[in-house]
Design a protein around this motif. Structure first.
Motif, PDB file in Angstrom:
ATOM      1  N   LEU A 332      11.861  -1.962   2.837  1.00 10.77           N
ATOM      2  CA  LEU A 332      10.679  -1.264   2.462  1.00 10.77           C
ATOM      3  C   LEU A 332       9.216  -1.393   3.162  1.00 10.77           C
ATOM      4  O   LEU A 332       8.607  -0.490   3.473  1.00 10.77           O
ATOM      5  CB  LEU A 332      10.514  -1.698   0.845  1.00 10.77           C
ATOM      6  N   VAL A 333       9.061  -2.715   3.278  1.00 12.66           N
ATOM      7  CA  VAL A 333       7.743  -2.810   4.211  1.00 12.66           C
ATOM      8  C   VAL A 333       7.662  -2.136   5.510  1.00 12.66           C
ATOM      9  O   VAL A 333       6.669  -1.527   5.884  1.00 12.66           O
ATOM     10  CB  VAL A 333       7.706  -4.424   4.178  1.00 12.66           C
ATOM     11  N   ALA A 334       8.655  -2.385   6.276  1.00 11.19           N
ATOM     12  CA  ALA A 334       8.665  -1.794   7.672  1.00 11.19           C
ATOM     13  C   ALA A 334       8.502  -0.087   7.571  1.00 11.19           C
ATOM     14  O   ALA A 334       7.767   0.371   8.164  1.00 11.19           O
ATOM     15  CB  ALA A 334      10.093  -1.974   8.125  1.00 11.19           C
ATOM     16  N   GLU A 335       9.116   0.315   6.358  1.00 12.79           N
ATOM     17  CA  GLU A 335       9.019   1.850   6.269  1.00 12.79           C
ATOM     18  C   GLU A 335       7.707   2.302   5.661  1.00 12.79           C
ATOM     19  O   GLU A 335       7.157   3.325   6.027  1.00 12.79           O
ATOM     20  CB  GLU A 335       9.893   2.405   5.514  1.00 12.79           C
ATOM     21  N   VAL A 336       7.157   1.506   4.833  1.00 11.73           N
ATOM     22  CA  VAL A 336       5.674   1.652   4.274  1.00 11.73           C
ATOM     23  C   VAL A 336       4.779   1.517   5.467  1.00 11.73           C
ATOM     24  O   VAL A 336       3.912   2.453   5.511  1.00 11.73           O
ATOM     25  CB  VAL A 336       5.336   0.629   3.220  1.00 11.73           C
ATOM     26  N   ILE A 337       4.778   0.835   6.466  1.00 17.16           N
ATOM     27  CA  ILE A 337       4.098   0.421   7.517  1.00 17.16           C
ATOM     28  C   ILE A 337       4.067   1.853   8.363  1.00 17.16           C
ATOM     29  O   ILE A 337       3.080   2.319   8.881  1.00 17.16           O
ATOM     30  CB  ILE A 337       4.333  -0.768   8.334  1.00 17.16           C
ATOM     31  N   ASN A 338       5.400   2.151   8.273  1.00 14.85           N
ATOM     32  CA  ASN A 338       5.615   3.568   9.012  1.00 14.85           C
ATOM     33  C   ASN A 338       4.935   4.887   8.415  1.00 14.85           C
ATOM     34  O   ASN A 338       5.329   5.809   8.860  1.00 14.85           O
ATOM     35  CB  ASN A 338       7.002   3.597   9.390  1.00 14.85           C
ATOM     36  N   GLY A 339       4.534   4.688   7.370  1.00 15.07           N
ATOM     37  CA  GLY A 339       4.224   5.852   6.510  1.00 15.07           C
ATOM     38  C   GLY A 339       5.155   6.619   5.662  1.00 15.07           C
ATOM     39  O   GLY A 339       4.739   7.503   5.346  1.00 15.07           O
ATOM     40  N   GLN A 340       6.243   6.175   5.405  1.00 15.67           N
ATOM     41  CA  GLN A 340       7.273   6.524   4.593  1.00 15.67           C
ATOM     42  C   GLN A 340       6.918   5.926   3.215  1.00 15.67           C
ATOM     43  O   GLN A 340       6.150   5.230   2.875  1.00 15.67           O
ATOM     44  CB  GLN A 340       8.787   6.037   5.166  1.00 15.67           C
ATOM     45  N   LYS A 341       7.741   6.646   2.063  1.00 14.64           N
ATOM     46  CA  LYS A 341       7.440   6.186   0.815  1.00 14.64           C
ATOM     47  C   LYS A 341       8.854   5.908   0.302  1.00 14.64           C
ATOM     48  O   LYS A 341       9.394   6.531  -0.621  1.00 14.64           O
ATOM     49  CB  LYS A 341       6.990   7.551   0.096  1.00 14.64           C
ATOM     50  N   PRO A 342       9.217   4.531   0.707  1.00 17.74           N
ATOM     51  CA  PRO A 342      10.806   4.184   0.165  1.00 17.74           C
ATOM     52  C   PRO A 342      10.430   3.540  -1.262  1.00 17.74           C
ATOM     53  O   PRO A 342       9.221   3.299  -1.558  1.00 17.74           O
ATOM     54  CB  PRO A 342      10.803   3.099   1.190  1.00 17.74           C
ATOM     55  N   HIS A 343      11.370   3.246  -1.950  1.00 16.29           N
ATOM     56  CA  HIS A 343      10.993   2.813  -3.381  1.00 16.29           C
ATOM     57  C   HIS A 343      12.515   1.575  -3.662  1.00 16.29           C
ATOM     58  O   HIS A 343      13.363   1.730  -2.997  1.00 16.29           O
ATOM     59  CB  HIS A 343      11.281   3.573  -4.398  1.00 16.29           C
ATOM     60  N   ILE A 344      12.134   0.540  -4.374  1.00 13.50           N
ATOM     61  CA  ILE A 344      13.318  -0.313  -4.744  1.00 13.50           C
ATOM     62  C   ILE A 344      13.128  -0.232  -6.535  1.00 13.50           C
ATOM     63  O   ILE A 344      12.124  -0.432  -7.003  1.00 13.50           O
ATOM     64  CB  ILE A 344      13.160  -1.892  -4.539  1.00 13.50           C
ATOM     65  N   ASN A 345      14.547  -0.112  -6.842  1.00 13.21           N
ATOM     66  CA  ASN A 345      14.562  -0.083  -8.365  1.00 13.21           C
ATOM     67  C   ASN A 345      15.128  -1.689  -8.674  1.00 13.21           C
ATOM     68  O   ASN A 345      16.174  -2.079  -8.634  1.00 13.21           O
ATOM     69  CB  ASN A 345      15.752   0.836  -8.859  1.00 13.21           C
TER      70      ASN A 345
END
Length: 469
Positions: A332-345
């Motif tokens: 999640l963090v790597a993808e947030v830094i990359n500008g993506q919008k992942p999520h964890i339930n």
């Protein structure tokens, strides 16, 4: 090696190495900091992996001792014996193989590994110290993934000699005759299983009135019975007051469930009362990173600290201390830094206990649903009615599903039984995509399999009868 990076990950456990690899895949220049000489953190070296290696070895031993004759397998030429040295050696070989795999992945993904203690100088620089030599590194982003360490309770000082943690328990040089385990959570019951199976006299002292108290209470009750079959003595609602190293033994004083003071002696006292976030030496103050009162790092929903370019994951932040949680957070963090919008339930992160039978759970427990006033229907199916379980002589346990009566939403799944750690995955997928209980029992299940117990539990929860055997 370079000293300037896009991202530096501090800690090389499952969260750390997963985050480093994902960031590298996204095109970032990445470094990972590890204070020990080997990669993998607690899970690989002194936690999940070595524990599972010993659990599997002792399960083979236990089956040979208790079940082989029934299967028609006879041991000729003498009694069954355990080579304890080889027992521990195989565990070490498993660790070594995993570490080699991590070294390969670092090279494959062009991730620099800096060995030493990382310490922030400010929010964009940190020092790595090893054998008196200091290297300064800079980065645009940081991920704190330094994990946790065993904790203890008042009156019990861990000396790593007679009063030990799981780390020492996984590397004893000789089989103990007796062991007292303080704590009946995941670590406590798993290591109790390891040693009880090979003949060590094991006593668990648990403060609450149930084993694995954070999971559904029916699971704890069932596990209490199965551990009893291994001659594990479990003392519930008992409060340890002190533990002392007597030289050749440890002495443990506690109040039993009636409030009477008791004393018990054993070769070792294993302290398994949980773990605490490990941030020692990070110098978070220099970077301006805030922590909670319990020492954990404060983060927002994107796992970002109060310092914009610094993130934290895994055991060092709030939430269950699970390797797969840390891995999900790292991605999640790597993808947030990359500008993506992942999520964890977080409600759908499964919990597993690797006793035998295994225990696995996802979603809400009955106790949680009752406390929240949420209506539900329950369906349970015992493994004693499973053809696959009978064939394998693994009939202990059950599957329990909790379903919303209004729309058939699956609210929770709780399993104690053979291969529960693998069977739970199907329910995680179903709950993630909001599949109903009817959908879950109408799909095809291979016969005979352990997972068929799920189908029957869903049928029962939906008000229908079981149809498999």
């Amino acid at each position: 090696m370079e000293t300037q990076y896009d991202l530096i990950v501090i800690g090389s456990g499952p969260g750390g190495y997963t985050g480093a690899i994902r960031a590298s895949q996204l095109g970032y220049k990445v470094a990972i900091i590890e204070k020990y000489d080997v990669l993998g953190g607690t899970c690989t070296n002194v936690g999940c992996i070595p524990a599972k290696a010993l659990l599997d070895s002792t399960e083979h031993f236990h089956q040979a001792k208790e079940q082989f004759t029934t299967h028609g397998i006879e041991l000729s030429g003498g009694e069954l014996k355990l080579n304890f040295t080889q027992f521990i050696k195989r565990k070490a070989e498993v660790i070594s193989s995993n570490v080699s795999g991590l070294n390969y992945l670092m090279k494959k993904n062009k991730i620099d590994v800096h060995v030493g203690r990382g310490s922030f100088l400010d929010s964009s620089r940190l020092s790595v110290t090893r054998d008196g030599k200091v290297t300064e590194l800079t980065a645009k982003y940081f991920i704190i993934a330094t994990g946790s360490k065993p904790s203890t309770i008042p009156g019990v000082v861990i000396d790593k000699d007679r009063i030990i943690t799981s780390t020492e328990a996984l590397s004893l040089t000789a089989q103990p005759k007796s062991m007292v385990i303080i704590g009946g959570g995941v670590i406590g019951v798993e290591l109790a299983s390891v040693y009880a199976r090979i003949g060590t006299e094991v006593t668990i002292i648990e403060y609450t009135d149930s084993l694995i108290p954070t999971m559904d209470r029916e699971l704890g009750k069932a596990l209490f019975k199965t551990l009893g079959k291994l001659n594990i003595k479990t003392l519930l609602s008992s409060k340890v007051q002190s533990a002392a190293n007597l030289g050749e033994q440890a002495a443990i004083r506690f109040l039993d469930n009636k409030g009477a003071e008791q004393e018990i002696f054993a070769d070792y006292c294993l302290v398994a009362v949980g773990r605490k976030a490990y941030t020692e030496g990070l110098n978070l103050e220099a970077a301006g990173v805030e922590t909670e009162k319990n020492g954990k790092v404060k983060v927002n929903a994107q796992l970002q600290t109060n310092v914009q370019n610094i993130y934290a994951i895994g055991d060092v932040i709030d939430g269950p201390m699970l390797a797969h949680k840390a891995e999900d957070e790292a991605v999640l963090v790597a993808e947030v830094i990359n500008g993506q919008k992942p999520h964890i339930n977080y409600n759908l992160i499964p919990s597993v206990v690797y006793t035998w039978p295994e225990v696995a759970s996802v979603g809400s427990t009955e106790e949680q649903l009752k406390a929240q006033g949420i209506a539900y229907q329950s369906g349970s199916f015992p493994y004693s009615a499973s053809g696959r379980a009978r064939a394998a002589m693994d009939t202990d346990g059950f599957v329990k599903v909790l379903v919303s009566p209004q729309y058939g939403e699956v609210l929770g799944v709780h399993i104690i039984g053979p291969r529960a750690a693998d069977v739970i995955a199907q329910s995680v997928v179903g709950m993630e995509y909001e599949v109903t209980a009817e959908d879950m029992y109408r799909i095809s299940y291979a016969h005979p399999t352990y997972s068929e117990a799920l189908k029957d539990a869903y049928l029962i929860a939906a008000g229908q009868g079981a149809i498999n055997i």
